[in-house]
Design a protein around this motif. Structure first.
Motif, PDB file in Angstrom:
ATOM      1  N   LYS A  81       0.583  -1.266  -0.029  1.00 49.85           N
ATOM      2  CA  LYS A  81       0.054   0.095   0.076  1.00 49.85           C
ATOM      3  C   LYS A  81       0.770   1.327  -0.098  1.00 49.85           C
ATOM      4  CE  LYS A  81      -3.781  -2.361   2.436  1.00 49.85           C
ATOM      5  NZ  LYS A  81      -5.010  -2.135   3.488  1.00 49.85           N
ATOM      6  N   HIS A  82       2.350   0.762   0.143  1.00 51.64           N
ATOM      7  CA  HIS A  82       2.961   2.069   0.118  1.00 51.64           C
ATOM      8  C   HIS A  82       4.146   2.376   0.172  1.00 51.64           C
ATOM      9  CE1 HIS A  82       4.050   0.391   3.821  1.00 51.64           C
ATOM     10  NE2 HIS A  82       5.202   0.761   4.096  1.00 51.64           N
ATOM     11  N   ILE A  83       4.993   2.837  -0.367  1.00 50.51           N
ATOM     12  CA  ILE A  83       6.649   3.184  -1.136  1.00 50.51           C
ATOM     13  C   ILE A  83       7.080   3.710   0.696  1.00 50.51           C
ATOM     14  CG2 ILE A  83       8.839   4.542  -2.299  1.00 50.51           C
ATOM     15  CD1 ILE A  83       6.580   4.503  -4.357  1.00 50.51           C
ATOM     16  N   GLY A  84       8.214   2.493   1.063  1.00 49.40           N
ATOM     17  CA  GLY A  84       8.808   3.225   2.098  1.00 49.40           C
ATOM     18  C   GLY A  84      10.262   4.148   2.133  1.00 49.40           C
ATOM     19  N   VAL A  85      10.000   4.782   2.295  1.00 49.08           N
ATOM     20  CA  VAL A  85      11.994   5.522   2.209  1.00 49.08           C
ATOM     21  C   VAL A  85      12.773   5.424   3.778  1.00 49.08           C
ATOM     22  CG1 VAL A  85      13.146   8.061   2.095  1.00 49.08           C
ATOM     23  CG2 VAL A  85      10.760   7.325   0.194  1.00 49.08           C
ATOM     24  N   TYR A  86      13.300   5.075   3.497  1.00 49.08           N
ATOM     25  CA  TYR A  86      14.560   4.837   4.843  1.00 49.08           C
ATOM     26  C   TYR A  86      15.830   5.967   4.560  1.00 49.08           C
ATOM     27  CZ  TYR A  86      11.455   1.307   4.675  1.00 49.08           C
ATOM     28  OH  TYR A  86      10.340   0.121   4.460  1.00 49.08           O
ATOM     29  N   PRO A  87      15.609   6.927   5.457  1.00 49.63           N
ATOM     30  CA  PRO A  87      16.795   8.027   5.475  1.00 49.63           C
ATOM     31  C   PRO A  87      17.215   7.797   7.208  1.00 49.63           C
ATOM     32  CG  PRO A  87      14.701   9.221   6.433  1.00 49.63           C
ATOM     33  CD  PRO A  87      14.349   7.851   5.529  1.00 49.63           C
ATOM     34  N   GLY A  88      17.310   7.429   7.776  1.00 51.12           N
ATOM     35  CA  GLY A  88      17.006   6.933   9.114  1.00 51.12           C
ATOM     36  C   GLY A  88      16.890   7.556  10.374  1.00 51.12           C
ATOM     37  N   GLU A  89      17.107   7.527  11.657  1.00 52.05           N
ATOM     38  CA  GLU A  89      16.384   7.706  12.961  1.00 52.05           C
ATOM     39  C   GLU A  89      17.066   9.692  12.407  1.00 52.05           C
ATOM     40  OE1 GLU A  89      17.235   7.309  17.944  1.00 52.05           O
ATOM     41  OE2 GLU A  89      17.864   5.992  16.384  1.00 52.05           O
ATOM     42  N   ASN A  90      18.531  10.143  12.508  1.00 54.35           N
ATOM     43  CA  ASN A  90      18.846  11.490  12.655  1.00 54.35           C
ATOM     44  C   ASN A  90      17.957  12.405  11.411  1.00 54.35           C
ATOM     45  OD1 ASN A  90      20.503  11.257  14.449  1.00 54.35           O
ATOM     46  ND2 ASN A  90      21.771   9.866  13.553  1.00 54.35           N
ATOM     47  N   ALA A  91      17.384  11.793  10.111  1.00 54.24           N
ATOM     48  CA  ALA A  91      16.805  12.267   8.989  1.00 54.24           C
ATOM     49  C   ALA A  91      15.037  12.658   9.545  1.00 54.24           C
ATOM     50  CB  ALA A  91      17.305  11.978   7.774  1.00 54.24           C
ATOM     51  N   MET A  92      15.184  11.729  10.733  1.00 55.31           N
ATOM     52  CA  MET A  92      13.388  11.326  11.101  1.00 55.31           C
ATOM     53  C   MET A  92      13.568  12.587  12.015  1.00 55.31           C
ATOM     54  SD  MET A  92      11.945   9.651   8.817  1.00 55.31           S
ATOM     55  CE  MET A  92      10.670   9.191   9.582  1.00 55.31           C
ATOM     56  N   VAL A  93      13.826  12.882  12.544  1.00 53.93           N
ATOM     57  CA  VAL A  93      14.237  13.470  13.994  1.00 53.93           C
ATOM     58  C   VAL A  93      14.164  14.653  13.502  1.00 53.93           C
ATOM     59  CG1 VAL A  93      15.231  14.195  15.862  1.00 53.93           C
ATOM     60  CG2 VAL A  93      15.063  11.840  15.588  1.00 53.93           C
ATOM     61  N   HIS A  94      15.180  14.993  11.861  1.00 57.18           N
ATOM     62  CA  HIS A  94      15.281  16.463  11.604  1.00 57.18           C
ATOM     63  C   HIS A  94      14.154  16.752  10.636  1.00 57.18           C
ATOM     64  CE1 HIS A  94      17.601  19.880  10.411  1.00 57.18           C
ATOM     65  NE2 HIS A  94      17.138  19.817   8.749  1.00 57.18           N
ATOM     66  N   PHE A  95      13.302  16.211  10.500  1.00 59.91           N
ATOM     67  CA  PHE A  95      12.674  16.461   9.254  1.00 59.91           C
ATOM     68  C   PHE A  95      11.232  16.147   9.887  1.00 59.91           C
ATOM     69  CE2 PHE A  95      15.657  16.084   6.203  1.00 59.91           C
ATOM     70  CZ  PHE A  95      15.976  17.471   5.423  1.00 59.91           C
ATOM     71  N   ALA A  96      11.386  16.071  11.093  1.00 55.63           N
ATOM     72  CA  ALA A  96       9.812  15.645  12.063  1.00 55.63           C
ATOM     73  C   ALA A  96       8.742  16.622  11.667  1.00 55.63           C
ATOM     74  CB  ALA A  96       9.703  15.236  13.157  1.00 55.63           C
ATOM     75  N   GLY A  97       8.751  17.479  11.511  1.00 59.40           N
ATOM     76  CA  GLY A  97       8.298  18.718  11.312  1.00 59.40           C
ATOM     77  C   GLY A  97       6.923  18.447  10.074  1.00 59.40           C
ATOM     78  N   ARG A  98       7.891  18.150   9.571  1.00 56.69           N
ATOM     79  CA  ARG A  98       7.470  18.236   7.776  1.00 56.69           C
ATOM     80  C   ARG A  98       7.002  16.736   7.139  1.00 56.69           C
ATOM     81  NH1 ARG A  98      11.676  20.379   4.447  1.00 56.69           N
ATOM     82  NH2 ARG A  98      10.576  20.531   2.666  1.00 56.69           N
ATOM     83  N   LEU A  99       6.843  15.878   8.047  1.00 58.66           N
ATOM     84  CA  LEU A  99       6.288  14.254   7.913  1.00 58.66           C
ATOM     85  C   LEU A  99       4.544  13.965   9.101  1.00 58.66           C
ATOM     86  CD1 LEU A  99       9.924  13.271   8.087  1.00 58.66           C
ATOM     87  CD2 LEU A  99       8.610  13.217   5.867  1.00 58.66           C
ATOM     88  N   THR A 100       4.050  15.317   9.059  1.00 55.82           N
ATOM     89  CA  THR A 100       3.003  15.237  10.296  1.00 55.82           C
ATOM     90  C   THR A 100       2.056  14.154   9.106  1.00 55.82           C
ATOM     91  OG1 THR A 100       2.071  16.940  10.254  1.00 55.82           O
ATOM     92  CG2 THR A 100       3.392  16.378  11.826  1.00 55.82           C
ATOM     93  N   GLU A 101       2.198  14.478   8.026  1.00 49.39           N
ATOM     94  CA  GLU A 101       1.208  14.105   7.686  1.00 49.39           C
ATOM     95  C   GLU A 101       1.278  12.283   6.841  1.00 49.39           C
ATOM     96  OE1 GLU A 101      -0.021  15.163   2.818  1.00 49.39           O
ATOM     97  OE2 GLU A 101       1.550  16.726   4.202  1.00 49.39           O
ATOM     98  N   TYR A 102       2.484  11.989   7.204  1.00 51.66           N
ATOM     99  CA  TYR A 102       2.233  10.471   6.112  1.00 51.66           C
ATOM    100  C   TYR A 102       3.363   9.300   8.070  1.00 51.66           C
ATOM    101  CZ  TYR A 102       3.722  12.955   2.280  1.00 51.66           C
ATOM    102  OH  TYR A 102       3.537  13.841   1.584  1.00 51.66           O
ATOM    103  N   LYS A 103       2.994   8.433   7.990  1.00 47.26           N
ATOM    104  CA  LYS A 103       2.963   7.142   8.664  1.00 47.26           C
ATOM    105  C   LYS A 103       4.262   7.682   8.778  1.00 47.26           C
ATOM    106  CE  LYS A 103       1.862   3.096  10.509  1.00 47.26           C
ATOM    107  NZ  LYS A 103       1.232   1.610  10.164  1.00 47.26           N
ATOM    108  N   THR A 104       5.258   7.166  10.566  1.00 46.61           N
ATOM    109  CA  THR A 104       6.586   7.836  10.254  1.00 46.61           C
ATOM    110  C   THR A 104       6.896   6.785  10.992  1.00 46.61           C
ATOM    111  OG1 THR A 104       6.763   8.466  11.636  1.00 46.61           O
ATOM    112  CG2 THR A 104       7.126   9.758   9.471  1.00 46.61           C
ATOM    113  N   SER A 105       8.188   5.747  11.076  1.00 46.28           N
ATOM    114  CA  SER A 105       8.248   5.099  12.385  1.00 46.28           C
ATOM    115  C   SER A 105      10.435   5.739  12.364  1.00 46.28           C
ATOM    116  CB  SER A 105       8.518   3.367  12.100  1.00 46.28           C
ATOM    117  OG  SER A 105       9.560   3.387  11.216  1.00 46.28           O
ATOM    118  N   LYS A 106      11.149   4.821  13.257  1.00 46.65           N
ATOM    119  CA  LYS A 106      11.941   5.212  13.887  1.00 46.65           C
ATOM    120  C   LYS A 106      13.108   5.757  13.076  1.00 46.65           C
ATOM    121  CE  LYS A 106      15.631   3.960  16.627  1.00 46.65           C
ATOM    122  NZ  LYS A 106      16.711   2.675  17.631  1.00 46.65           N
TER     123      LYS A 106
END
Length: 134
Positions: A81-106
């Motif tokens: 049902k989706h494409i997963g993009v895996y930039p790593g944990e640090n990128a997820m923290v850095h971009f957290a505010g811009r990813l709120t409309e997507y399901k995310t994990s660590k």
């Protein structure tokens, strides 16, 4: 248990995403092995990352398309049902505010097939990840 009608392998989940034969060794082979309707989206993600990271090497790592330069920078993969993009944990923290409309994990972002791909954001995340790792 669900059994793949093509290769006969059994899985816990119905219609489990898998490779019926050997895992692909190139990104072209990976994309060609995916559902026809998903292939154009995967090409868009690939071209976006390739443009953002022209010096990175394309390879398959963890059975996913990967961009590498001294380290794994970013991966992507197709799912039911989706494409997963895996930039790593640090990128997820850095971009957290811009990813709120997507399901995310660590270390992952799920981009559903029924929404437009945020290609500019993917490019920005790829560049940031490369710079962070350098």
């Amino acid at each position: 248990m669900w059994q793949c009608p093509k290769c006969g392998r059994e899985f816990k989940n119905q219609d489990q995403n898998h490779f019926c034969s050997e895992a692909p060794t190139t990104i072209d082979a990976y994309i060609e092995a995916q559902a026809e309707e998903v292939q154009p989206l995967l090409h868009q993600v690939r071209n976006t990352i390739r443009t953002a990271l022209p010096e990175a090497e394309e390879r398959i790592s963890w059975k996913m398309p990967t961009y590498w330069k001294r380290h794994n920078i970013i991966h992507f993969a197709a799912f039911k049902k989706h494409i997963g993009v895996y930039p790593g944990e640090n990128a997820m923290v850095h971009f957290a505010g811009r990813l709120t409309e997507y399901k995310t994990s660590k270390g992952a972002i799920q981009l559903p097939y029924d929404k437009p791909l945020p290609l500019d954001l993917i490019a920005e995340i790829a560049k940031w990840s490369y710079e962070w790792l350098s």
